[in-house]
Design an enzyme around this catalytic site. Structure first.
Site, mmCIF file in Angstrom:
data_model
loop_
_atom_site.group_PDB
_atom_site.id
_atom_site.type_symbol
_atom_site.label_atom_id
_atom_site.label_comp_id
_atom_site.label_asym_id
_atom_site.label_seq_id
_atom_site.Cartn_x
_atom_site.Cartn_y
_atom_site.Cartn_z
ATOM 1 N N PHE A 138 0.866 -1.185 0.000
ATOM 2 C CA PHE A 138 0.000 0.000 0.000
ATOM 3 C C PHE A 138 0.898 1.229 0.000
ATOM 4 O O PHE A 138 1.557 1.539 0.985
ATOM 5 C CB PHE A 138 -0.934 0.051 1.207
ATOM 6 C CG PHE A 138 -1.853 1.231 1.150
ATOM 7 C CD1 PHE A 138 -3.016 1.181 0.402
ATOM 8 C CD2 PHE A 138 -1.539 2.419 1.798
ATOM 9 C CE1 PHE A 138 -3.858 2.288 0.301
ATOM 10 C CE2 PHE A 138 -2.369 3.519 1.706
ATOM 11 C CZ PHE A 138 -3.529 3.463 0.963
ATOM 12 N N ASP A 223 9.624 2.994 1.447
ATOM 13 C CA ASP A 223 8.450 3.802 1.779
ATOM 14 C C ASP A 223 8.299 3.773 3.300
ATOM 15 O O ASP A 223 7.732 2.839 3.865
ATOM 16 C CB ASP A 223 7.217 3.234 1.085
ATOM 17 C CG ASP A 223 5.953 4.043 1.377
ATOM 18 O OD1 ASP A 223 5.957 4.831 2.349
ATOM 19 O OD2 ASP A 223 4.963 3.877 0.655
ATOM 20 N N LYS A 252 3.250 11.809 6.603
ATOM 21 C CA LYS A 252 2.402 11.644 7.778
ATOM 22 C C LYS A 252 2.920 12.401 8.995
ATOM 23 O O LYS A 252 2.664 13.574 9.156
ATOM 24 C CB LYS A 252 2.178 10.160 8.064
ATOM 25 C CG LYS A 252 1.358 9.468 6.965
ATOM 26 C CD LYS A 252 0.861 8.120 7.383
ATOM 27 C CE LYS A 252 0.090 7.412 6.268
ATOM 28 N NZ LYS A 252 -1.160 8.082 5.883
#
Length: 396
Positions: A138, A223, A252
């Site tokens: 994801f 990531d 984030k």
């Protein structure tokens, strides 16, 4: 609360399935809904709120900068961007920084950059570059990213898709090695697959991936949008295996729960190839974002949040491991990135997430049978124990 839910259902696109709780205030690990009920947040906005809700020092940086200068675009320079570069590069030992807004933008940026590197440096024939990715990944929901998703819900009826990707099983270094060709530009991987259910690869997997990339002149892209900035008990999850990526993606928590900020961190070989006009963002690197990110990084380090994540993660995991039995199939975790996988016969994770909400704890299910727990990194031992008691009462 009913009025809010009705308006959302009537006017909003149905792209999420949130719990029916309407939050209005947050401090630290605690949030309050419009009816005055208080909850311990065990999701932390998918790790975007690592520093806790409304951290006062980040809030002060935000309000101070908002009152001075918020946006210039990159047509002009601002006095926060260079300082942001300096702070982030020093902390992560990076050579180049490219600021963006969302995590998905950082991923798309990395894909563009390594393709350019493949053509200009490695000598891959034009438009033949390949990037190896992992099944069950994801990395976001843009059209480019879902082109290499294996989740039918993300892909169905959104094609045609972007070519140039090879998919291998996560955690399988032999499969990675077999997928490498002369046209391979990069290997893009999450150190821990968060959305898939906190799937931790076998020990040594990332170290071997690093060695394969080096031996075959391939860029390793990690990531770390969810795993980075303290979540796993280290600044970056790569540190658990003592490696360094060629490109690292952060986001984030870089915005401290206040503002969307992401960045691609790189050696000079890749980002150094980009020229004016080839990539950019109106909001990427704006002074408000940079001031917020600088404060977010500062409190993360100065207040010992990374070390706390390691200690509280060990405590939390120990509690959860006591639950394995008739309902709980497996418990996984590193730092404060934790998951409980239920047996299929337990009836799905959603019912237990709803039960936790009624007991004052907010978490989220993923892939039907998994519950993720990822509280802000400021959680205390007493709060971990409090959460564990409620989880045990539901998953007994």
């Amino acid at each position: 609360m009913t009025d809010f839910l009705e308006i959302e259902r009537r006017l909003g696109a149905n792209t999420y399935k949130p719990l029916d709780v309407v939050l209005t205030e947050g401090r630290g690990v605690w949030v309050t809904d419009v009816d005055g009920n208080r909850y311990l947040d065990c999701l932390a906005a998918y790790s975007a709120v690592n520093q806790g809700h409304c951290h006062p020092k980040i809030l002060a940086a935000l309000t101070r900068q908002a009152g001075r200068l918020a946006l210039t675009s990159r047509a002009f320079r601002n006095d926060q961007l260079a300082l942001f570069y300096e702070d982030l590069a020093r902390l992560t030992k990076s050579h180049k920084v490219l600021p963006m807004n969302s995590g998905a933008e950082a991923v798309e940026t990395a894909i563009k950059a390594v393709r350019k590197w493949a053509y200009q440096v490695k000598g891959v024939p034009r438009d033949r570059a390949e990037i190896i990715v992992c099944a069950d990944n994801f990395h976001g929901r843009t059209l480019g990213i879902i082109s290499f998703s294996t989740d039918p819900g993300s892909r169905d009826e959104f094609g045609p898709f972007l070519p140039g990707f090879r998919i291998v099983p996560f955690g399988d270094a032999d499969a990675l090695q077999a997928a490498i060709t002369p046209n391979t530009a990069a290997f893009l991987v999450e150190p821990i697959q968060g959305e898939a259910g906190v799937i931790i690869p076998p020990a040594g997997y990332l170290a071997r991936a690093r060695a394969l990339c080096t031996a075959n002149t391939i860029m390793l892209i990690l990531d770390e949008i969810q795993t980075g900035l303290g979540r796993t008990g280290r600044l970056l999850a790569e540190e658990h295996e003592g490696i360094e990526a060629d490109l690292t993606l952060v986001g984030k928590a870089l915005g401290g729960g206040f503002y969307p900020v992401s960045a691609v961190l790189s050696n000079s070989d890749v980002l150094g190839l980009l020229q004016p006009g080839q990539h950019g963002s109106t909001f990427g690197g704006n002074p408000l974002a940079c001031a917020v990110a600088r404060a977010s990084l500062r409190v993360l380090v100065e207040e010992g949040m990374i070390e706390n994540a390691a200690a509280m993660g060990t405590r939390f995991l120990s509690h959860l491991q006591n639950l394995e039995g008739n309902i709980v199939r497996e418990v996984r975790g590193r730092g404060l990135m934790l998951a409980v996988e239920l047996h299929p016969e337990a009836g799905g994770a959603r019912r237990y997430v709803e039960a936790l909400r009624k007991r004052g704890l907010l978490a989220k299910e993923t892939h039907d049978h998994i519950i993720r727990f990822a509280p802000p990194l400021v959680i205390t031992a007493d709060e971990v124990d409090w959460a564990a008691e409620r989880i045990a009462s539901v998953l007994h």
